[in-house]
Design an enzyme around this catalytic site. Sequence first.
Site, PDB file in Angstrom:
ATOM      1  CB  SER A  95       9.365  25.551 -55.290  1.00  9.95           C
ATOM      2  OG  SER A  95       9.188  25.943 -54.054  1.00  9.95           O
ATOM      3  CG  ASP A 136       9.493  24.813 -50.316  1.00  7.91           C
ATOM      4  OD1 ASP A 136      10.923  24.423 -49.844  1.00  7.91           O
ATOM      5  OD2 ASP A 136       9.842  25.400 -51.016  1.00  7.91           O
ATOM      6  CG  ASP A 175      12.908  23.962 -53.871  1.00  6.64           C
ATOM      7  OD1 ASP A 175      12.138  24.508 -52.862  1.00  6.64           O
ATOM      8  OD2 ASP A 175      13.258  24.827 -54.695  1.00  6.64           O
ATOM      9  CG  ASP A 201      13.519  27.343 -51.900  1.00  9.41           C
ATOM     10  OD1 ASP A 201      12.304  26.728 -51.504  1.00  9.41           O
ATOM     11  OD2 ASP A 201      13.465  28.030 -53.071  1.00  9.41           O
TER      12      ASP A 201
END
Length: 453
Positions: A103, A240, A242, A244
Site C-alpha cells: 500500500s 497511494d 496500490d 485503494d
Amino acid sequence: MARLFGTDGVRGKANELLTPELTMRLAQAAAVVLGHRVSEGRRPVAVVAKDPRISGDFISAAIEAGLASAGVDVYDAGTLPTPAAAYLVADLGADFGVMISASHNPAPDNGIKFLARGGQKLDDALEDAIVAQMAFEPPRPVGAEVGRVRRFADAEDRYVVHLLQTLPNRLDGLKVVLDCAHGAASGCSPQVFANAGAQVVVIGADPDGLNINDGYGSTHLENLQEAVLAHGADLGIAHDGDADRCLAVDHTGAVVDGDQIMAIMATTLKEQGRLKDNTLVATVMSNLGLKLAMREAGITIKETGVGDRYVLEGMREGGLSLGGEQSGHVIFADFATTGDGVLTGLQIAARVAGTGRTLHDLAAAMSVLPQILINVRGVDKAAAAQNETVAQAVREAEAELGESGRVLLRPSGTEPVVRVMVEASDQATATGVAERLAAVVQSELALEANVVN
C-alpha cells in the site's frame, strides 16, 4: 504464526519477514483453504496481481509457484491496483485472488492480501485457517493435476471498462492532475480519466521498483498541490501505492480529505436515491464536521472501528452503499468490494463536471473542525478503559467542549500506545484539551519508559 496476518494481510520487509519460503508456504496453505470448494473435475482458479515495487517480482513468482504446485490454475494479472484485483476475481469467477502490495509503505516493505470469492476481503476465521494449514504438508499433485500459470492479458482493459461504466456523465472540459505515487495505478488511472474525456496531467507515474510512494501520492500531497496550481487544473487526484485510496486537491490547492469526499458523495447518492437507508458508514476517527454536515443533510452515520475491513463489515451488515475513512479509503458497494482510489477519483470528477460547481464549492458543505492527535507512548494501554482518573478527565473535557467538539481515547492495536484525539471549534482549544488529557494518561498509565509525541 498466530499473529502472521495483520489488519490488512501479511506485511513486512521483503526478504526478511516475507521470504520466498514463507510466501510459498502461505500460497500452498491458501490453495487448500480458499480453493477447496470447487466442482468435481475442475481445478481451483486464482488471480494474482502486484504493485510495481521491486520485491513483487520474486514474491509473485513464489506465490504462483506455490499455488500451481498445489493444483491451482493461476491468472497472472501483472501490475494492477488492489481494487482491480478484487474486481477481476469476481469478473472472472475465480475462486480467490492474491494481491502483492504494501500500500502506502516504502519500497523495502511488501505485503500479501488474499481475496475470497467475489473479491471479498477475508474474515479472521479464514486467515486463521490459512495459518493453521501451514503446519501441514501441502498437496502434491502430479502430471495433469498440477496447476498452470497464464498471463491475464486483458486484465487492465477489463478493469478500465468497468470503471468507465460507473460514470454518470463524462468528464469533458475538466483538467485533472493525477498523482499515481509511482504505484499500481500509473498505467490505468491516466488511461481511464483520458477515456472519460478529461484533459489529464500526470505526475508520479514513472515506477522503477524503488520509488513507490517516495515523495508522491496520497501521503505526500505537496507536488500535487503545486501541479494543480501550475497547470490551472480544476482538481487533482492522489492515489497511494496500490490505489485503494484517494485524496483530492481543489483548484485553489486546498486538500480535500476522505471525510470531505464522503460528504460530497453521500449527499450526491442521497440526491440520486442511491444512498441505502440514507446512511453513511465511517470510522470513529472521522472528523466531527462530517457528522454535523450529514446531520444537516438528513443522513445518518454508522460508526465502526478504525480500518477499512471494519467499514466493510458495517456496510455488509446493513447492505449499505457507501462508507470509508478519513485517509481516503472510500467504498462504493454498487461498484466495488473494497476501497478503490481510481473509482473514487472518477466519481468526484464526475460530480464536478455534472454540476458545473468547483470541488472547492462542493467540499465547503462540510466544515473540517481542528483535530489534534497525540500518541502517548510507553503506557499500559489495557488499563486505559478502567482508570477512573483518566475517565474523569475525559468527562470533564467532554463537558468543556459540549456539542462543538469531542474526545476519543483509543489504545493502539500493535504498540503500548494510547491515542488521544480531540476535536474542537478552534485549534487552540483542541490543542489545550488534548495536551491536558495526554498528560493525565501519561501520569496515570506510565510504564518504565514513557514518551509522548
